[in-house]
Design a protein around this motif. Sequence first.
Motif, PDB file in Angstrom:
ATOM      1  N   GLY A  17       0.256  -4.868   1.381  1.00 45.55           N
ATOM      2  CA  GLY A  17       0.417  -6.090   2.168  1.00 45.55           C
ATOM      3  C   GLY A  17       1.337  -5.926   3.372  1.00 45.55           C
ATOM      4  O   GLY A  17       1.729  -6.915   3.989  1.00 45.55           O
ATOM      5  N   GLY A  18       1.755  -4.690   3.659  1.00 43.95           N
ATOM      6  CA  GLY A  18       2.553  -4.470   4.863  1.00 43.95           C
ATOM      7  C   GLY A  18       4.055  -4.645   4.676  1.00 43.95           C
ATOM      8  O   GLY A  18       4.805  -4.725   5.651  1.00 43.95           O
ATOM      9  N   ARG A  19       4.502  -4.687   3.406  1.00 47.51           N
ATOM     10  CA  ARG A  19       5.934  -4.879   3.139  1.00 47.51           C
ATOM     11  C   ARG A  19       6.625  -3.539   2.882  1.00 47.51           C
ATOM     12  O   ARG A  19       5.969  -2.503   2.762  1.00 47.51           O
ATOM     13  N   LEU A  20       7.970  -3.596   2.770  1.00 44.72           N
ATOM     14  CA  LEU A  20       8.778  -2.389   2.573  1.00 44.72           C
ATOM     15  C   LEU A  20       9.254  -2.274   1.124  1.00 44.72           C
ATOM     16  O   LEU A  20       9.807  -3.215   0.573  1.00 44.72           O
ATOM     17  N   VAL A  21       9.048  -1.102   0.555  1.00 46.69           N
ATOM     18  CA  VAL A  21       9.475  -0.837  -0.823  1.00 46.69           C
ATOM     19  C   VAL A  21      10.324   0.432  -0.852  1.00 46.69           C
ATOM     20  O   VAL A  21       9.899   1.480  -0.345  1.00 46.69           O
ATOM     21  N   ALA A  22      11.522   0.341  -1.428  1.00 50.41           N
ATOM     22  CA  ALA A  22      12.325   1.547  -1.647  1.00 50.41           C
ATOM     23  C   ALA A  22      11.936   2.132  -2.996  1.00 50.41           C
ATOM     24  O   ALA A  22      11.769   1.398  -3.970  1.00 50.41           O
ATOM     25  N   PHE A  23      11.773   3.451  -3.027  1.00 49.56           N
ATOM     26  CA  PHE A  23      11.292   4.082  -4.257  1.00 49.56           C
ATOM     27  C   PHE A  23      11.987   5.430  -4.464  1.00 49.56           C
ATOM     28  O   PHE A  23      12.399   6.082  -3.504  1.00 49.56           O
ATOM     29  N   PRO A  24      12.108   5.842  -5.748  1.00 54.53           N
ATOM     30  CA  PRO A  24      12.768   7.114  -6.021  1.00 54.53           C
ATOM     31  C   PRO A  24      11.831   8.282  -5.741  1.00 54.53           C
ATOM     32  O   PRO A  24      10.626   8.193  -5.967  1.00 54.53           O
ATOM     33  N   THR A  25      12.372   9.361  -5.193  1.00 57.27           N
ATOM     34  CA  THR A  25      11.653  10.634  -5.195  1.00 57.27           C
ATOM     35  C   THR A  25      12.597  11.643  -5.852  1.00 57.27           C
ATOM     36  O   THR A  25      13.747  11.317  -6.141  1.00 57.27           O
ATOM     37  N   GLU A  26      12.140  12.851  -6.062  1.00 55.62           N
ATOM     38  CA  GLU A  26      13.009  13.850  -6.682  1.00 55.62           C
ATOM     39  C   GLU A  26      14.132  14.292  -5.740  1.00 55.62           C
ATOM     40  O   GLU A  26      15.145  14.819  -6.194  1.00 55.62           O
ATOM     41  N   THR A  27      13.982  14.044  -4.415  1.00 54.88           N
ATOM     42  CA  THR A  27      15.016  14.473  -3.458  1.00 54.88           C
ATOM     43  C   THR A  27      16.036  13.348  -3.242  1.00 54.88           C
ATOM     44  O   THR A  27      17.182  13.455  -3.669  1.00 54.88           O
ATOM     45  N   VAL A  28      15.602  12.288  -2.558  1.00 57.69           N
ATOM     46  CA  VAL A  28      16.438  11.115  -2.298  1.00 57.69           C
ATOM     47  C   VAL A  28      15.504   9.899  -2.357  1.00 57.69           C
ATOM     48  O   VAL A  28      14.289  10.054  -2.405  1.00 57.69           O
ATOM     49  N   TYR A  29      16.073   8.686  -2.354  1.00 58.10           N
ATOM     50  CA  TYR A  29      15.233   7.487  -2.327  1.00 58.10           C
ATOM     51  C   TYR A  29      14.596   7.334  -0.947  1.00 58.10           C
ATOM     52  O   TYR A  29      15.224   7.629   0.083  1.00 58.10           O
ATOM     53  N   GLY A  30      13.343   6.869  -0.925  1.00 61.54           N
ATOM     54  CA  GLY A  30      12.632   6.644   0.326  1.00 61.54           C
ATOM     55  C   GLY A  30      12.464   5.163   0.600  1.00 61.54           C
ATOM     56  O   GLY A  30      12.450   4.344  -0.330  1.00 61.54           O
ATOM     57  N   LEU A  31      12.351   4.816   1.891  1.00 65.40           N
ATOM     58  CA  LEU A  31      12.052   3.439   2.298  1.00 65.40           C
ATOM     59  C   LEU A  31      10.616   3.444   2.786  1.00 65.40           C
ATOM     60  O   LEU A  31      10.332   3.908   3.893  1.00 65.40           O
ATOM     61  N   GLY A  32       9.694   2.946   1.941  1.00 65.04           N
ATOM     62  CA  GLY A  32       8.277   3.174   2.177  1.00 65.04           C
ATOM     63  C   GLY A  32       7.523   2.007   2.772  1.00 65.04           C
ATOM     64  O   GLY A  32       7.845   0.840   2.526  1.00 65.04           O
ATOM     65  N   ALA A  33       6.500   2.339   3.553  1.00 66.09           N
ATOM     66  CA  ALA A  33       5.539   1.367   4.067  1.00 66.09           C
ATOM     67  C   ALA A  33       4.186   2.063   4.172  1.00 66.09           C
ATOM     68  O   ALA A  33       4.120   3.296   4.223  1.00 66.09           O
ATOM     69  N   ASN A  34       3.123   1.262   4.223  1.00 66.53           N
ATOM     70  CA  ASN A  34       1.782   1.805   4.448  1.00 66.53           C
ATOM     71  C   ASN A  34       1.762   2.580   5.767  1.00 66.53           C
ATOM     72  O   ASN A  34       1.964   2.002   6.836  1.00 66.53           O
ATOM     73  N   ALA A  35       1.511   3.890   5.684  1.00 60.12           N
ATOM     74  CA  ALA A  35       1.578   4.743   6.873  1.00 60.12           C
ATOM     75  C   ALA A  35       0.495   4.411   7.889  1.00 60.12           C
ATOM     76  O   ALA A  35       0.587   4.802   9.058  1.00 60.12           O
ATOM     77  N   LEU A  36      -0.552   3.689   7.473  1.00 56.75           N
ATOM     78  CA  LEU A  36      -1.651   3.371   8.386  1.00 56.75           C
ATOM     79  C   LEU A  36      -1.455   2.003   9.051  1.00 56.75           C
ATOM     80  O   LEU A  36      -2.302   1.560   9.824  1.00 56.75           O
ATOM     81  N   ASP A  37      -0.346   1.327   8.717  1.00 53.23           N
ATOM     82  CA  ASP A  37      -0.057  -0.016   9.219  1.00 53.23           C
ATOM     83  C   ASP A  37       1.126   0.066  10.194  1.00 53.23           C
ATOM     84  O   ASP A  37       2.290   0.106   9.788  1.00 53.23           O
ATOM     85  N   ALA A  38       0.800   0.095  11.499  1.00 55.93           N
ATOM     86  CA  ALA A  38       1.846   0.308  12.518  1.00 55.93           C
ATOM     87  C   ALA A  38       2.919  -0.777  12.470  1.00 55.93           C
ATOM     88  O   ALA A  38       4.105  -0.496  12.678  1.00 55.93           O
ATOM     89  N   GLY A  39       2.518  -2.008  12.153  1.00 54.24           N
ATOM     90  CA  GLY A  39       3.497  -3.105  12.102  1.00 54.24           C
ATOM     91  C   GLY A  39       4.498  -2.919  10.967  1.00 54.24           C
ATOM     92  O   GLY A  39       5.705  -3.156  11.132  1.00 54.24           O
ATOM     93  N   ALA A  40       3.992  -2.498   9.813  1.00 52.49           N
ATOM     94  CA  ALA A  40       4.875  -2.267   8.667  1.00 52.49           C
ATOM     95  C   ALA A  40       5.836  -1.122   8.959  1.00 52.49           C
ATOM     96  O   ALA A  40       7.030  -1.184   8.646  1.00 52.49           O
ATOM     97  N   VAL A  41       5.310  -0.072   9.612  1.00 54.97           N
ATOM     98  CA  VAL A  41       6.153   1.086   9.927  1.00 54.97           C
ATOM     99  C   VAL A  41       7.221   0.700  10.959  1.00 54.97           C
ATOM    100  O   VAL A  41       8.368   1.164  10.883  1.00 54.97           O
ATOM    101  N   ALA A  42       6.866  -0.199  11.871  1.00 55.65           N
ATOM    102  CA  ALA A  42       7.849  -0.650  12.870  1.00 55.65           C
ATOM    103  C   ALA A  42       9.052  -1.284  12.168  1.00 55.65           C
ATOM    104  O   ALA A  42      10.195  -1.149  12.623  1.00 55.65           O
ATOM    105  N   ARG A  43       8.789  -1.976  11.070  1.00 55.95           N
ATOM    106  CA  ARG A  43       9.904  -2.600  10.344  1.00 55.95           C
ATOM    107  C   ARG A  43      10.839  -1.557   9.726  1.00 55.95           C
ATOM    108  O   ARG A  43      12.038  -1.785   9.606  1.00 55.95           O
TER     109      ARG A  43
END
Length: 323
Positions: A17-43
């Motif tokens: 839906g274009g929102r931001l989700v922080a999620f764990p990875t094995e390295t550090v936590y990521g701040l994720g968005a749909n990579a194909l959604d330019a508006g979500a990535v802008a946020r």
Amino acid sequence: MPPTSAEIEHAAQLIRGGRLVAFPTETVYGLGANALDAGAVARIFAVKGRPSTSPLIVHVGSIEMAKSLVAEWPESAERLAERFWPGPLTMVLPTRRNSGPGISGPIVPPIVTAGLATVGLRMPAHPVALALIRAAGVPVAAPSANRFTEISPTTAEHVRRSLGKDVDYILDGGQCQVGIESAVLSLAGGECVLLRPGGVSRADLESVIGTVAFRDLSPAAAHPSPGMHPRHYSPRTLLLLVSAGKLPDEGSGIYLQHSQPVSREGITVVQMPHSAAEYAAALYGKLHEADAASVDWIAVDAPPNTPEWEAVLDRLRRAANSK
Ligand code: TXA
Ligand code: MG
């Protein structure tokens, strides 16, 4: 308690839906968005306060998803993916362009790649990260989930303290096991260049593809990785990289000891792990704690300048370089 599948599904819906989700990875936590959604990535850029010249890593749930985003998938990429994915390796490859009638331009929006002709791809090893990407069904662009130039988060609490309400949802997957960011390796243009040392060592990369070049740091060189900002990974407190236990004469401080003891009153000594892997896993957590202690400086006992410490030393030098 790891997130339930209902929580992961909820997070995946937010991503779609274009929102931001922080999620764990094995390295550090990521701040994720749909990579194909330019508006979500802008946020992501707005929330982090990150300059638009700094490209994001796109996280994939399968090798097929990775291949769908690039113009070529060289044999070296295949071999590296076989050996290190899922895991802490980001591969930089030429972006694929749309080629249908009436549509043109790269599949991954230029905001993700800072307008470069390449994209950085990684399949993370944390089960929550993989489950999230696969449930979302889209590639997930994600920088580390901290404000620009701050220390990367290795717990959900670090994310909460840094980003607060600016992130729509946080998946708590416990403490990150690797503890420093992925190695970023460029395979574009038929060359293998390590742009950022990280969770997979140079020696391990070379065991699969042979010699890996150093990134050219001369000012005359074209900027191959605009995000390699020297002020990344910095605590607010002055950080000093010291040898032979030499501390400043003035002020209060915390000493992160590797092997050199110090003799000075009034400082807190924190013993760091001896092996490079355990040191990396502990480092950001210790820096977050030291930063919260309101001392005048943090002195870090420089670990040995040997290949296994390359990634840790890179982060420590940047952190010490910041003021
Ligand atoms: O472990 C990690 O890599 C973490 C987790 C969340 O996956 N992510 C991370 O992202 O550290 P970030 O945004 O803090 O760092 C991304 C790095 C930057 O140094 C950037 O320059 C480089 O990856 N990068 C991304 N795409 C690139 C590209 N197309 N060409 C060159 N460098 C690229
Ligand atoms: Mg970062």
